[in-house]
Design an enzyme around this catalytic site. Structure first.
Site, short mmCIF file in Angstrom:
data_model
loop_
_atom_site.label_atom_id
_atom_site.label_comp_id
_atom_site.label_asym_id
_atom_site.label_seq_id
_atom_site.Cartn_x
_atom_site.Cartn_y
_atom_site.Cartn_z
N CYS A 16 0.97 -1.30 0.07
CA CYS A 16 0.02 -0.06 -0.07
C CYS A 16 0.73 1.27 -0.03
O CYS A 16 1.68 1.70 1.00
CB CYS A 16 -0.97 -0.03 1.28
SG CYS A 16 -1.66 1.19 1.62
N CYS A 56 0.03 3.76 2.84
CA CYS A 56 0.51 3.29 4.09
C CYS A 56 2.26 3.38 4.31
O CYS A 56 2.64 3.83 5.29
CB CYS A 56 0.29 1.76 4.21
SG CYS A 56 -1.31 1.27 3.87
#
Length: 147
Positions: free
Chosen positions: A43, A46
């Site tokens: 991600c 993230c």
């Protein structure tokens, strides 16, 4: 640096999510309020949020910061209904936990921690709120296109 945790650690130190009391409530087990970053290695947002969480961990002595890799800890992510990444879980010492999907900027995170977890009155930055909203809308559009 924020601590990477497992569901076992979570059950012993934050909430025992496998044993809910008669009222259906989870009993908070921590000594400090908690911020949990649900993330995954693949991600992009993230990876942007991770270092910010680590910085905040160094700045706040009275808040515990943890990271949960949702690919390794599917049961824990499922218990909280994590549907998008990153998602932050804010757990006050008293009261109900709050979820926040997306990767807000550091200043906004500090405001959320100060207000939601530490009970401080925070002066909001309207421009920052607008910028975060625009960013989150763009990220949602990107996620739809990538699916």
């Amino acid at each position: 640096m924020a601590k990477d945790i497992t569901s076992d650690f979570f059950s012993k130190n934050v909430y025992d999510f496998k044993n809910i009391d008669d009222s259906g409530e989870l009993n908070f087990l921590g000594k400090n309020p908690v911020v949990i970053d649900f993330h995954a290695q693949w991600c992009g947002p993230c990876r942007v949020l991770g270092p910010i969480i680590d910085e905040l961990n160094e700045e706040y002595d009275n808040v515990d910061f943890y990271k949960v890799d949702t690919e390794d800890e599917m049961e824990l992510a499922g218990a909280f209904g994590i549907m998008s990444l990153p998602t932050l879980l804010f757990i006050p010492k008293e009261g109900k936990p709050m979820m926040s999907p997306g990767a807000p900027p550091k200043q906004m995170l500090k405001e959320m921690i100060d207000e939601k977890l530490l009970g401080k009155e925070v002066k909001k930055d309207k421009k920052l709120d607008d910028a975060v909203s625009t960013f989150n809308k763009l990220m949602n559009k990107i996620k739809v296109v990538l699916k």
